[in-house]
Design a protein around this motif. Sequence first.
Motif, short mmCIF file in Angstrom:
data_model
loop_
_atom_site.label_atom_id
_atom_site.label_comp_id
_atom_site.label_asym_id
_atom_site.label_seq_id
_atom_site.Cartn_x
_atom_site.Cartn_y
_atom_site.Cartn_z
N SER A 31 -42.08 -6.26 -18.90
CA SER A 31 -41.06 -4.70 -18.19
C SER A 31 -41.44 -4.53 -17.29
O SER A 31 -40.82 -3.20 -16.78
CB SER A 31 -40.97 -3.84 -19.49
OG SER A 31 -42.46 -3.52 -19.68
N TYR A 32 -42.80 -4.63 -16.09
CA TYR A 32 -43.01 -4.19 -15.09
C TYR A 32 -42.84 -4.78 -14.08
O TYR A 32 -42.73 -6.18 -13.70
CB TYR A 32 -44.51 -4.22 -15.19
CG TYR A 32 -45.31 -3.08 -16.25
CD1 TYR A 32 -45.30 -4.08 -17.09
CD2 TYR A 32 -45.57 -1.62 -15.83
CE1 TYR A 32 -45.98 -3.08 -17.95
CE2 TYR A 32 -45.86 -1.13 -16.98
CZ TYR A 32 -46.01 -1.49 -18.53
OH TYR A 32 -46.44 -1.10 -19.64
N GLY A 33 -41.88 -4.05 -12.71
CA GLY A 33 -42.08 -4.83 -11.80
C GLY A 33 -43.71 -4.77 -10.91
O GLY A 33 -44.73 -3.75 -10.64
N SER A 52 -39.28 -7.97 -8.26
CA SER A 52 -39.19 -7.30 -10.42
C SER A 52 -39.33 -8.35 -11.57
O SER A 52 -39.87 -8.91 -11.24
CB SER A 52 -37.12 -7.58 -10.03
OG SER A 52 -36.78 -8.61 -10.53
N ARG A 53 -38.74 -7.13 -12.00
CA ARG A 53 -39.13 -7.38 -13.08
C ARG A 53 -39.11 -9.21 -14.05
O ARG A 53 -39.54 -9.77 -14.55
CB ARG A 53 -38.59 -6.51 -14.70
CG ARG A 53 -39.34 -5.34 -14.46
CD ARG A 53 -38.77 -4.04 -15.70
NE ARG A 53 -37.46 -3.97 -14.84
CZ ARG A 53 -36.55 -3.34 -15.60
NH1 ARG A 53 -36.73 -2.71 -16.79
NH2 ARG A 53 -34.78 -3.33 -15.85
N SER A 101 -43.85 1.60 -13.64
CA SER A 101 -42.70 0.97 -14.60
C SER A 101 -41.33 1.31 -14.74
O SER A 101 -41.44 1.41 -13.45
CB SER A 101 -43.33 1.98 -15.78
OG SER A 101 -43.84 3.15 -15.58
N ASN A 103 -37.07 1.08 -13.75
CA ASN A 103 -36.46 -0.03 -12.68
C ASN A 103 -37.05 0.99 -11.38
O ASN A 103 -35.73 1.58 -11.04
CB ASN A 103 -35.34 0.20 -13.39
CG ASN A 103 -34.99 -0.95 -12.59
OD1 ASN A 103 -35.64 -1.65 -12.51
ND2 ASN A 103 -33.47 -1.20 -12.23
N ARG A 104 -37.63 1.41 -10.99
CA ARG A 104 -37.75 1.52 -9.90
C ARG A 104 -37.46 0.90 -8.75
O ARG A 104 -37.72 -0.50 -8.55
CB ARG A 104 -39.12 2.42 -9.26
CG ARG A 104 -39.18 3.59 -10.43
CD ARG A 104 -41.00 4.65 -10.25
NE ARG A 104 -41.61 5.31 -10.98
CZ ARG A 104 -42.07 4.72 -11.45
NH1 ARG A 104 -43.00 3.81 -12.11
NH2 ARG A 104 -42.27 5.93 -12.62
#
Length: 123
Positions: A31-33, A52-53, A101, A103-104
């Motif tokens: 769930s982390y970039g 990306s994730r 965390s 969706n940046r």
Amino acid sequence: QVQLVESGGGLVQAGGSLRLSCAASGRTFSSYGMGWFRQAPGKEREIVVAISRNAGSTYYVDSVKGRFTISRDNAKQNTVYLQMNSLKPEDTAVYYCAAQSLNRALTGYYDYWGQGTQVTVSS
């Protein structure tokens, strides 16, 4: 929350290769970039690469394009990798792994940081 531990830094001659690893704790790694940053003495920290994730998107700073590759293993290892080839003395820096965390944007804010690993490239 996630904890990050980098490994794989060291001393290498120009033109050589290193692979950095960043192991993440927790069950929500996917769930982390993830990004790799570096900071050379007397310089500001800069983002080098990011992913990306789901690994669908990546970012590379111009100075490392064609030489560095970021990848991640969400399934088993909860790890993000940075393969660095054709290393140059100007790549010398402390390299930090970071996680974001939500969706940046990959070049945006990162919430969690590792302790850093030194990469030194001799000429």
